[in-house]
Enzyme design. Sequence first.
Site, PDB file in Angstrom:
ATOM      1  N   ASN A  11      50.679  44.556  34.649  1.00 43.19           N
ATOM      2  CA  ASN A  11      52.116  44.614  34.899  1.00 43.19           C
ATOM      3  C   ASN A  11      52.499  43.846  36.154  1.00 43.19           C
ATOM      4  OD1 ASN A  11      52.693  46.354  32.732  1.00 43.19           O
ATOM      5  ND2 ASN A  11      52.302  48.175  33.973  1.00 43.19           N
ATOM      6  N   LYS A  40      47.692  49.773  35.254  1.00 53.63           N
ATOM      7  CA  LYS A  40      46.514  50.588  35.567  1.00 53.63           C
ATOM      8  C   LYS A  40      45.225  49.818  35.296  1.00 53.63           C
ATOM      9  CE  LYS A  40      46.553  54.984  35.141  1.00 53.63           C
ATOM     10  NZ  LYS A  40      46.886  55.283  36.554  1.00 53.63           N
ATOM     11  N   GLY A 223      41.277  66.841  46.905  1.00 48.68           N
ATOM     12  CA  GLY A 223      39.997  66.233  46.564  1.00 48.68           C
ATOM     13  C   GLY A 223      39.766  66.129  45.076  1.00 48.68           C
ATOM     14  N   GLY A 249      45.022  56.359  42.406  1.00 47.09           N
ATOM     15  CA  GLY A 249      44.199  56.856  41.308  1.00 47.09           C
ATOM     16  C   GLY A 249      43.438  55.756  40.606  1.00 47.09           C
ATOM     17  N   ASP A 250      44.063  54.603  40.480  1.00 49.58           N
ATOM     18  CA  ASP A 250      43.393  53.459  39.852  1.00 49.58           C
ATOM     19  C   ASP A 250      42.248  52.963  40.725  1.00 49.58           C
ATOM     20  OD1 ASP A 250      45.190  53.541  37.734  1.00 49.58           O
ATOM     21  OD2 ASP A 250      46.604  52.210  38.744  1.00 49.58           O
ATOM     22  N   VAL A 280      43.235  52.924  50.219  1.00 47.36           N
ATOM     23  CA  VAL A 280      44.350  52.319  49.489  1.00 47.36           C
ATOM     24  C   VAL A 280      45.684  52.972  49.858  1.00 47.36           C
ATOM     25  CG1 VAL A 280      45.356  52.035  47.174  1.00 47.36           C
ATOM     26  CG2 VAL A 280      42.965  51.427  47.594  1.00 47.36           C
TER      27      VAL A 280
END
Length: 297
Positions: A11, A40, A223, A249-250, A280
């Site tokens: 994207n 993602k 965590g 998360g990616d 990140v």
Amino acid sequence: MPKILVVGSINVDLIYRVPYIITPGETLHSTSCHIGMGGKGANQAVTAAQLQAEVYFVGAVGEDHYGDYALQNLRDRNVKTPFIKQEGATGQAIIQVTDQGENAIILVPGANYHITAQQLDEVCDCIKTADILLLQLEVPLAIIEQATKLATAAGTKIMLNPAPAQPLSDALLQQVTILTPNETELALLTGVKAQDDKGLKEACQLLLAKGVQGVVVTLGSRGVFYYTNKRNGYVAAKKVPVKDTTGAGDAFNGALAVALSKGQSLEDAISYANEIAAYVVTQSGAQPDLAIHLTCN
């Protein structure tokens, strides 16, 4: 060098800084805006490639300047792109990011829904030699299902990040080596609201009963909880000042795939992925440059 094959989304991110996430019927001024690269699949691939994995990508971008830009970005980040086609318009993500680093995202799939079965047939040899097939759910589910069948036939490990949340068949889940849901995705897949240790274990047991070999549940600042037939437990998150949670998360999934491909234990791989994700969130955008000291040995 581990070899990872990613099938997923690419994207263009249209990112708006806002004082808070907008509510229905409201008009809100953005304090700044910029264009970044996302999706993602692309985020996970870029993370893995920066951590010294050999990464191949199956996907689609548009026949537009965004598509050209997205392809060049992946190549600049050492992601191999011979299996990416150009058709239609490039997918977009419209992202609100608050001063506290929280985000809300609207996805416009675009070319991501033009990935074909023929593209997967063209990467059969790549699937056979890959250490891990890394998947998410921003492309058609039929493509994910076919990719898992090919990887299972080849004996290749499958890591599935079930996001965005949607129901998945038992036939798909039984082929998954490592499943990496967050709490919302875990609840959707199992019907269990895992609000405590007991609930987390119950939900993970249901997934293992369906054939998943290991579950890694991301819990944000709390965590990660992991569960296999042999072991389960928590790995603490690293405490850092948060600038932007987009792509965290990616990054976790990309780093986890690299560490597991290099033979690390699940606990050590999660600790490493936590460190990458923590870095990140201190940066802006979904694909920040990773400091060299974060490289996985």
